[in-house]
Design an enzyme around this catalytic site. Structure first.
Site, PDB file in Angstrom:
ATOM      1  N   CYS A  93       0.698  -0.919   0.304  1.00 20.42           N
ATOM      2  CA  CYS A  93      -0.156  -0.153  -0.041  1.00 20.42           C
ATOM      3  C   CYS A  93       0.964   1.425   0.051  1.00 20.42           C
ATOM      4  CB  CYS A  93      -0.645  -0.177   1.404  1.00 20.42           C
ATOM      5  SG  CYS A  93      -2.207  -1.547   1.546  1.00 20.42           S
ATOM      6  N   ASN A 143       0.832  -2.885   5.019  1.00 26.04           N
ATOM      7  CA  ASN A 143       0.656  -3.737   5.781  1.00 26.04           C
ATOM      8  C   ASN A 143       2.316  -3.941   5.782  1.00 26.04           C
ATOM      9  OD1 ASN A 143       1.140  -6.722   5.181  1.00 26.04           O
ATOM     10  ND2 ASN A 143       1.929  -7.029   3.402  1.00 26.04           N
TER      11      ASN A 143
END
Length: 325
Positions: free
Chosen positions: A2, A79
């Site tokens: 991300c 993440n």
């Protein structure tokens, strides 16, 4: 994988790309001030700041991927595999599970300074939402409507809170290494390059954009960190909300992941499921999806923020065309 940013042309826009290989049926979710947040090890939070963001709702509980509150504080979890390390319950600490971390902070804090103080008392405890929904390894970007931001990482050696001077976060490596890597790109520029190679060689500026020739273009998190930061700092500042929101999404879309480019399993590819952002000054939330590029707008202040019930909006992910004839 991300990417999250805080973009501050005039107002302050905070949000992220969510890059995964599967969608979880997420929605835009408003948690009004009287919605009762229940925590596993901490007292219920029956009164709090109103929160808007994208979440998976399970058992009437919003599991926020990212969100902002009515006071102009935003938070996104990204993440962080191989590094995130959650702890056992610890006495004399606020034992908060990572799936509770966003509402715990946004429910109580109006600024990054307040968030720092709250986080200093926190122990991110290893408690999953359920057997079927285990904790994700995450680190977080937190920013407020002054434009300042911090990164929070829970590593094996403890909880770290870093000032984030560039307002960008992706995934691995650890944030200090991400930030240090920018030193390798100090020569990247939107301008045509100056010949520093040798005064004895004539170089041919054979095309436009050569100043950004060394800007990394991969799908990997380090490349996206550098590219998003460069694009953010060189983006235009406009006069209208529409123009600045449009620019904000251009920055996020410049590091989005197209299907077919990041294979995570045989014939399975990570892609940018959605891009979103909140104007932290006004509380207006915006998003696009992989299939629906028109910007969708949700104004939290048009809803009853004193309710005790979640307010959900289905995400528009339908491919549409604006027919000209």
């Amino acid at each position: 994988m991300c990417t999250s940013i805080i973009f501050s042309p005039k107002d302050h826009y905070f949000g992220r790309n969510l890059d995964l290989e599967i969608s979880f049926g997420q929605q835009v979710v408003i948690a009004p001030r009287d919605y009762n947040f229940k925590f596993r090890k901490m007292p219920d939070m029956k009164k709090h700041y109103a929160i808007i963001g994208i979440a998976l709702v399970s058992d009437n509980y919003p599991l926020y991927f990212d969100a902002s509150n009515e006071k102009g504080l935003g938070m996104a979890g990204l993440n962080y595999p191989g590094n995130a390390d959650y702890k056992k319950e610890f006495e004399n600490k606020d034992n908060v599970s990572p799936f509770e971390f966003i509402p715990w902070v946004l429910g109580q804090c109006a600024t990054v300074a307040e968030a720092k103080d709250l986080i200093s008392k926190i122990n991110l405890v290893n408690i999953s939402f359920s057997e079927k929904m285990q904790l994700s390894p995450l680190h977080w970007l937190i920013a407020d409507k002054t434009g300042v931001s911090i990164t929070v990482e829970c590593d094996k050696d403890g909880l770290h809170v870093y000032d984030n001077p560039v307002g960008t976060l992706t995934n691995n490596p650890k944030f200090p290494k991400q930030l240090f890597s920018l030193n390798n790109y100090s020569d990247v520029s939107p301008k045509m390059p100056v010949n520093n190679f040798s005064k004895d060689i004539d170089f041919d500026g054979y095309c436009r954009g050569l100043g950004s020739h060394n800007l990394p273009g991969g799908m990997d998190s380090q490349s996206r960190f550098v590219r998003a930061t460069f694009n953010k700092y060189n983006a235009p500042i406009n006069d209208t909300e529409e123009e600045n929101v449009d620019t904000y999404f251009h920055i996020l879309h410049s590091v989005e992941q197209q299907k077919g480019l990041d294979e995570v399993a045989p014939n399975q590819f990570e892609y940018t499921i959605y891009s979103d952002g909140t104007n932290l000054d006004t509380g207006v939330f915006y998003y696009t999806t992989y299939n629906h590029k028109q910007i969708t707008k949700v104004d939290m202040h048009k809803e009853n923020l004193d309710s005790d019930q979640l307010i959900n909006f289905e995400i528009n992910n339908k491919i549409t065309f604006d027919e000209a004839n």
